[in-house]
Design an enzyme around this catalytic site. Structure first.
Site, PDB file in Angstrom:
ATOM      1  N   ASP A  37       0.862  -1.187   0.000  1.00 56.18           N
ATOM      2  CA  ASP A  37       0.000   0.000   0.000  1.00 56.18           C
ATOM      3  C   ASP A  37       0.898   1.237   0.000  1.00 56.18           C
ATOM      4  O   ASP A  37       1.229   1.779   1.057  1.00 56.18           O
ATOM      5  CB  ASP A  37      -0.915  -0.031   1.230  1.00 56.18           C
ATOM      6  CG  ASP A  37      -1.928   1.109   1.246  1.00 56.18           C
ATOM      7  OD1 ASP A  37      -1.872   1.971   0.358  1.00 56.18           O
ATOM      8  OD2 ASP A  37      -2.768   1.138   2.168  1.00 56.18           O
ATOM      9  N   HIS A  38       1.288   1.677  -1.199  1.00 62.15           N
ATOM     10  CA  HIS A  38       2.288   2.736  -1.347  1.00 62.15           C
ATOM     11  C   HIS A  38       1.719   3.950  -2.077  1.00 62.15           C
ATOM     12  O   HIS A  38       0.823   3.822  -2.917  1.00 62.15           O
ATOM     13  CB  HIS A  38       3.497   2.222  -2.132  1.00 62.15           C
ATOM     14  CG  HIS A  38       4.550   1.604  -1.280  1.00 62.15           C
ATOM     15  ND1 HIS A  38       5.857   2.036  -1.279  1.00 62.15           N
ATOM     16  CD2 HIS A  38       4.499   0.592  -0.383  1.00 62.15           C
ATOM     17  CE1 HIS A  38       6.565   1.313  -0.426  1.00 62.15           C
ATOM     18  NE2 HIS A  38       5.757   0.420   0.128  1.00 62.15           N
ATOM     19  N   SER A 105       3.482   0.791  11.230  1.00 67.59           N
ATOM     20  CA  SER A 105       3.708   2.182  11.621  1.00 67.59           C
ATOM     21  C   SER A 105       4.139   3.058  10.452  1.00 67.59           C
ATOM     22  O   SER A 105       4.292   4.265  10.625  1.00 67.59           O
ATOM     23  CB  SER A 105       4.733   2.249  12.751  1.00 67.59           C
ATOM     24  OG  SER A 105       5.952   1.647  12.362  1.00 67.59           O
ATOM     25  N   GLY A 106       4.329   2.473   9.270  1.00 68.50           N
ATOM     26  CA  GLY A 106       4.496   3.261   8.064  1.00 68.50           C
ATOM     27  C   GLY A 106       5.923   3.595   7.696  1.00 68.50           C
ATOM     28  O   GLY A 106       6.871   3.347   8.441  1.00 68.50           O
ATOM     29  N   GLU A 107       6.047   4.174   6.495  1.00 67.15           N
ATOM     30  CA  GLU A 107       7.331   4.680   6.002  1.00 67.15           C
ATOM     31  C   GLU A 107       7.163   6.140   5.574  1.00 67.15           C
ATOM     32  O   GLU A 107       6.146   6.511   4.977  1.00 67.15           O
ATOM     33  CB  GLU A 107       7.832   3.870   4.791  1.00 67.15           C
ATOM     34  CG  GLU A 107       8.128   2.418   5.082  1.00 67.15           C
ATOM     35  CD  GLU A 107       6.993   1.516   4.603  1.00 67.15           C
ATOM     36  OE1 GLU A 107       6.115   1.994   3.860  1.00 67.15           O
ATOM     37  OE2 GLU A 107       6.982   0.346   4.995  1.00 67.15           O
ATOM     38  N   ASN A 110       5.905   7.146   2.012  1.00 66.43           N
ATOM     39  CA  ASN A 110       4.500   7.203   1.624  1.00 66.43           C
ATOM     40  C   ASN A 110       3.680   8.195   2.442  1.00 66.43           C
ATOM     41  O   ASN A 110       2.721   8.775   1.933  1.00 66.43           O
ATOM     42  CB  ASN A 110       3.871   5.812   1.782  1.00 66.43           C
ATOM     43  CG  ASN A 110       4.609   4.771   0.980  1.00 66.43           C
ATOM     44  OD1 ASN A 110       4.732   4.886  -0.230  1.00 66.43           O
ATOM     45  ND2 ASN A 110       5.127   3.754   1.660  1.00 66.43           N
ATOM     46  N   SER A 173       9.437  -5.191  13.758  1.00 66.28           N
ATOM     47  CA  SER A 173      10.852  -5.137  13.403  1.00 66.28           C
ATOM     48  C   SER A 173      11.744  -5.048  14.630  1.00 66.28           C
ATOM     49  O   SER A 173      12.963  -5.055  14.498  1.00 66.28           O
ATOM     50  CB  SER A 173      11.118  -3.922  12.497  1.00 66.28           C
ATOM     51  OG  SER A 173      10.748  -2.712  13.149  1.00 66.28           O
ATOM     52  N   GLY A 174      11.151  -4.937  15.833  1.00 61.47           N
ATOM     53  CA  GLY A 174      11.924  -4.835  17.066  1.00 61.47           C
ATOM     54  C   GLY A 174      11.047  -5.131  18.269  1.00 61.47           C
ATOM     55  O   GLY A 174       9.864  -5.471  18.141  1.00 61.47           O
ATOM     56  N   THR A 191       9.327  -9.133   7.661  1.00 60.42           N
ATOM     57  CA  THR A 191       9.977  -9.296   6.364  1.00 60.42           C
ATOM     58  C   THR A 191      11.353  -9.934   6.477  1.00 60.42           C
ATOM     59  O   THR A 191      12.067 -10.033   5.479  1.00 60.42           O
ATOM     60  CB  THR A 191      10.113  -7.935   5.652  1.00 60.42           C
ATOM     61  OG1 THR A 191      10.842  -7.028   6.498  1.00 60.42           O
ATOM     62  CG2 THR A 191       8.741  -7.355   5.339  1.00 60.42           C
TER      63      THR A 191
END
Length: 322
Positions: A37-38, A105-107, A110, A173-174, A191
Site C-alpha cells: 500500500d504505497h 507504523s508506516g514509512e 509514503n 521489526s523490534g 519481512t
C-alpha cells in the site's frame, strides 16, 4: 505445513495488471495473497504506485478463493483509522470473508505526502496503538466518540459490517513493535526470518497466532537477467527497516543504494533452480513462520513467474515443507 503466498506489489505494476496477476496466482494454486500500500515506488525503476484499496476491491470481485491482505497499511498518517476501519469492513464484505487487515507504523516515503511531518518511532508506535483501538471499536459496531492523544473521532459508526471482522495483523521489526503485536494483533507480520521477533511476539501474547513472512525472489530462465532485475528494482531491500522507514523519496533510495552492486543482491534467489528458492524459504520455516508471501521482482516478469510457479516452484515448496 507452511502456506505459500503471492504478493501484488503495487510499486511495480499498474492496477489492471495487478488484478490480472492475482487472478492467475489463484489459478496457479497460491494459498493466499498480500498487497503493498504505497504512494511512491521505492525506486523510479519500479515505476508504479496505484491506490491499493481500489485494486483490492477489484481483486475481490475477480477472484473467488484466494485470501487477500494488506501488507501493510499505515492507519495513522495518509489514512485516519476510522476510514481504515470502514475500508477494511467493506473489503471483508466484498471478499466474502477472505480479507485480513495488515497494519504497520508506516514509512516516510509514503506518509509524508499529507504534510504531517515524520515523528520518532516511539510516537509512531503510540499512534499505531491508538489507531488499532479505534479500528477494533468500530469493528464491534460501536458508536465511537473519543479525543485521544493523537486522534479524534466524532460520532463514528460503521453501517456495513461483516459477520466476522477482518483479522488484524501488525508488522514488527523490534521489541516495541513485537510487544504491540502480541497484545493487540491476531497475527504478526515480518519481512525477515528472525526467530527473535517471533519469540518476542509470543512473550507478549502471540503464542498460537499466525505469523506471516515475506521474501523477494527473482525468477528468470536466464539467471543473469534475474540478477540484473533484482539489482535494478530491489537493491533498497537490504538497507533494513530502520533506514527504509525514514527516507522520504525514491531519489533518496537511489542515493542510499548507489554503491550497491549486482553481487550484493545475490541473497535474493535468482534464476530458475527451484532448490535455490526452497533454501531461501527454509529460514522462515525454521524460524516458525506459518505463511510466506513471495515477491516476484518485476511487473513484466509476473506471467512467466506464475506459470513456472504452478508447474515447478509450488510443487517443490510443498514437497519440502508440506
Amino acid at each position: 505445513m507452511v502456506r505459500i503466498g503471492y504478493t501484488m506489489m503495487t510499486e511495480q505494476a499498474g492496477p489492471r495488471d495487478l488484478v490480472d496477476h492475482v487472478v492467475r496466482a489463484e489459478e496457479a494454486g497460491f494459498d493466499f495473497s498480500v498487497t503493498s500500500d504505497h504512494f511512491f515506488p521505492w525506486l523510479r525503476s519500479q515505476g508504479h504506485a496505484p491506490y491499493a484499496w481500489s485494486v483490492l476491491g477489484a481483486a475481490a470481485q475477480a477472484t473467488s478463493r484466494i485470501p487477500l491482505m494488506t501488507y501493510v497499511t499505515c492507519p495513522t498518517f495518509r489514512y485516519h483509522p476510522a476510514v481504515v476501519a470502514q475500508k477494511a469492513a467493506t473489503m471483508q464484505l466484498l471478499s466474502e470473508g477472505r480479507f485480513r487487515l495488515g497494519l504497520g507504523s508506516g514509512e516516510n516515503l509514503n506518509e509524508h505526502v499529507v504534510g504531517g511531518g515524520w515523528p520518532s518511532v516511539d510516537v509512531r508506535h503510540e499512534m499505531l496503538e491508538e489507531a488499532v483501538e479505534i479500528i477494533r471499536a468500530l469493528f464491534e459496531g460501536r458508536h465511537v466518540t473519543r479525543h485521544g492523544t493523537h486522534f479524534d473521532v466524532d460520532s463514528a459508526r460503521l453501517w456495513d459490517l461483516p459477520d466476522e471482522p477482518p483479522p488484524i495483523g501488525l508488522a514488527v521489526s523490534g521489541d516495541r513493535s513485537c510487544a504491540l503485536a502480541g497484545r493487540l494483533a491476531d497475527l504478526v507480520i515480518a519481512t525477515e526470518p528472525e526467530p527473535g521477533l517471533l519469540e518476542a511476539f509470543d512473550r507478549h501474547g502471540g503464542t498460537g497466532k499466525p505469523r506471516v513472512g515475506q521474501l523477494p525472489v527473482s525468477y528468470d530462465a536466464d539467471r543473469e537477467t534475474a540478477v540484473r532485475r533484482a539489482h535494478a528494482q530491489f537493491r533498497w531491500f537490504g538497507s533494513g527497516w530502520k533506514v527504509n522507514s525514514e527516507l522520504p523519496h525514491p531519489d533518496s533510495f537511489e542515493a542510499a543504494t548507489r554503491f550497491v552492486t549486482p553481487d550484493d543482491v545475490v541473497a535474493i534467489p535468482c534464476g530458475d533452480d527451484p532448490e535455490d528458492f526452497v533454501e531461501a524459504v527454509r529460514p522462515y520455516v525454521e524460524a516458525g513462520f506459518t505463511e510466506v508471501a513471495l515477491v516476484q521482482i518485476g511487473g513484466d516478469a509476473q506471467p512467466a513467474y506464475l506459470d513456472w510457479s504452478e508447474k515447478t516452484l509450488l510443487p517443490a515448496l510443498r514437497g519440502a515443507f508440506g
